[in-house]
Write an enzyme that holds these catalytic residues in place. Structure first.
Site, PDB file in Angstrom:
ATOM      1  N   GLU A  71     101.374 -18.808 -20.726  1.00  0.00           N
ATOM      2  CA  GLU A  71     102.827 -19.459 -21.464  1.00  0.00           C
ATOM      3  C   GLU A  71     102.688 -19.879 -22.700  1.00  0.00           C
ATOM      4  OE1 GLU A  71     103.801 -21.911 -17.754  1.00  0.00           O
ATOM      5  OE2 GLU A  71     103.823 -20.063 -15.734  1.00  0.00           O
TER       6      GLU A  71
ATOM      7  N   LYS B  68     112.781 -18.984  -8.363  1.00  0.00           N
ATOM      8  CA  LYS B  68     112.389 -17.582  -8.732  1.00  0.00           C
ATOM      9  C   LYS B  68     113.105 -16.274  -8.368  1.00  0.00           C
ATOM     10  CE  LYS B  68     107.911 -20.375 -10.544  1.00  0.00           C
ATOM     11  NZ  LYS B  68     106.581 -20.102  -9.742  1.00  0.00           N
TER      12      LYS B  68
END
Length: 419
Positions: free
Chosen positions: A204, A334
């Site tokens: 990330e 999500k």
């Protein structure tokens, strides 16, 4: 406009994992106008046990075959301007709660592509197609600064993410800039405690030094204070513990720190971190079935964001279960965890029913698509968790800046008060 053709192909996430991209051709039967939209499915490294199945049995090739045989013939002819018509068809075609026949990757890529097509057909931004004409609130960016856990191959701190978030920025550009500056500033502090650090980053884009969790928090706190003072923006810090990945069925195992904690010890450890480092955001502090510990922590720290990801997996029923006992003040959304935008919207509605804040989130293996920025605005999310550095992260952040410019004086941005 109706879907006239549907394609699928194998592509890659930013982590190099194979995923699927769906391409839809839509056509106006009266004018003959043609549009093409595409979307790809992101992929997570730490997945909750209750998420939809990413690929059907047989992997990505089975997913492609399922799309071509089961999905494409059924969605051709659907009107993309009817919100969620494609999503309903996906559920009908698959017939299982976890998309076991076609796979969640196929489902979410198709859902995203159809929503993009619907917005383009009507000539409106995707966030307006999702949230309506009055969708104008921009979310606060929550960014991963120092990484550990599964996202860092187990080489850094045992806690998975050390996060920063501006709490009262005047606009979205300043909010994003604040996180960028914190990320840059943290490197200076890391080098003071780990002189051998060469600047490694994880999936990330977070720094991955070999330091303890408490050292990571000290560094992040100092960098956040420094940037906050310079920019005049209040900054909160937090963690994503990803505790399910530490849980062995009896204890939480912190391998790098050489510590094992039973459930009570884990609770006191997390409470101490909140108090000592003034954490404003705590995600997944306990394993994904421990609703009671979540509720106890939330009751003890009512003014902090106690957030469930693996606990809820964007599932409306699990969110309602947690909501009834006050298990969290925030819910990670999500869409790929649940398979379609329709289901994700239902999860948001469940969160709102119990007064929870909504955090729309990326995955560690994300793509260059900027869809998530529009989903966050369309859903009215208070927070977007989409990293700080890396092309697939800045794609979403830059799109939020564009949306802010497009909305102009009508744009608002979330403000969070802690204490």
């Amino acid at each position: 406009m109706q879907i006239s053709d549907a394609w699928i192909r194998k592509v890659f996430t930013g982590r190099g994992d194979v995923t699927v991209e769906v391409e839809l051709t839509v056509e106006d039967s009266v004018t003959g106008d043609v549009l093409v939209t595409r979307a790809a499915a992101p992929a997570g490294a730490s997945r909750g046990a209750h998420e939809v199945l990413y690929f059907p049995e047989g992997g990505v090739d089975a997913a492609l075959a399922a799309f071509e045989k089961l999905v494409a013939p059924e969605i051709v002819g659907l009107d993309v301007t009817e919100p969620y018509s494609t999503d309903g068809k996906l559920e009908e075609v698959d017939g299982t709660q976890r998309f076991e026949k076609i796979g969640g990757a196929v489902a979410i890529a198709t859902s995203f592509a159809a929503a993009e097509a619907g917005a383009a057909s009507l000539g409106v931004p995707l966030y307006s197609f999702i949230g309506g004409a009055y969708a104008r609130r921009l979310p606060l960016p929550l960014g991963n600064v120092i990484g550990g856990g599964k996202h860092s191959r187990g080489l850094g701190p045992d806690i998975q993410e050390f996060l920063a978030m501006p709490l009262n920025p005047p606009d979205i550009y300043t909010a994003v800039y604040t996180n960028v500056e914190i990320h840059k500033r943290v490197l200076k502090y890391i080098l003071k405690v780990d002189t051998s650090f060469t600047g490694g980053k994880n999936d990330e884009g977070a720094w991955t030094p070999r330091i303890s969790s408490t050292t990571a928090l000290k560094i992040l706190r100092e960098a956040a204070r420094e940037v906050s003072g310079e920019l005049g923006v209040e900054v909160g810090i937090g963690v994503d513990v990803a505790a399910s990945s530490l849980w062995n069925g009896e204890k939480y195992v912190y391998k790098n720190e050489g510590v094992e904690r039973d459930p009570r010890e884990q609770f006191e450890f997390i409470a101490k971190l909140i108090e000592e480092y003034d954490l404003v955001y705590v995600e997944d502090p306990f394993h994904e079935e421990d609703f009671q510990s979540f509720a106890e922590l939330r009751d003890r720290f009512k003014d902090r964001l106690i957030v469930g990801d693996d606990l809820f997996v964007t599932n409306p029923e699990r969110i309602k279960k947690g909501g009834k006992i006050g298990a969290a003040t925030g819910v990670i959304i999500k869409p790929d965890q649940i398979g379609t935008l329709l289901r994700a919207h239902q999860a948001v509605s469940a969160a709102r029913e119990f007064g929870m804040r909504v955090i729309v989130s990326h995955r560690s293996g994300d793509t260059e698509y900027k869809t998530l920025a529009h989903i966050a605005v369309g859903f009215g999310a208070e927070v977007i968790k989409t990293g700080i550095m890396g092309g697939e992260r800045t794609a979403k952040l830059n799109e939020l800046i564009r949306i802010g410019d497009y909305l102009g004086k009508w744009a608002t941005i979330t403000q969070i008060r802690i204490h």
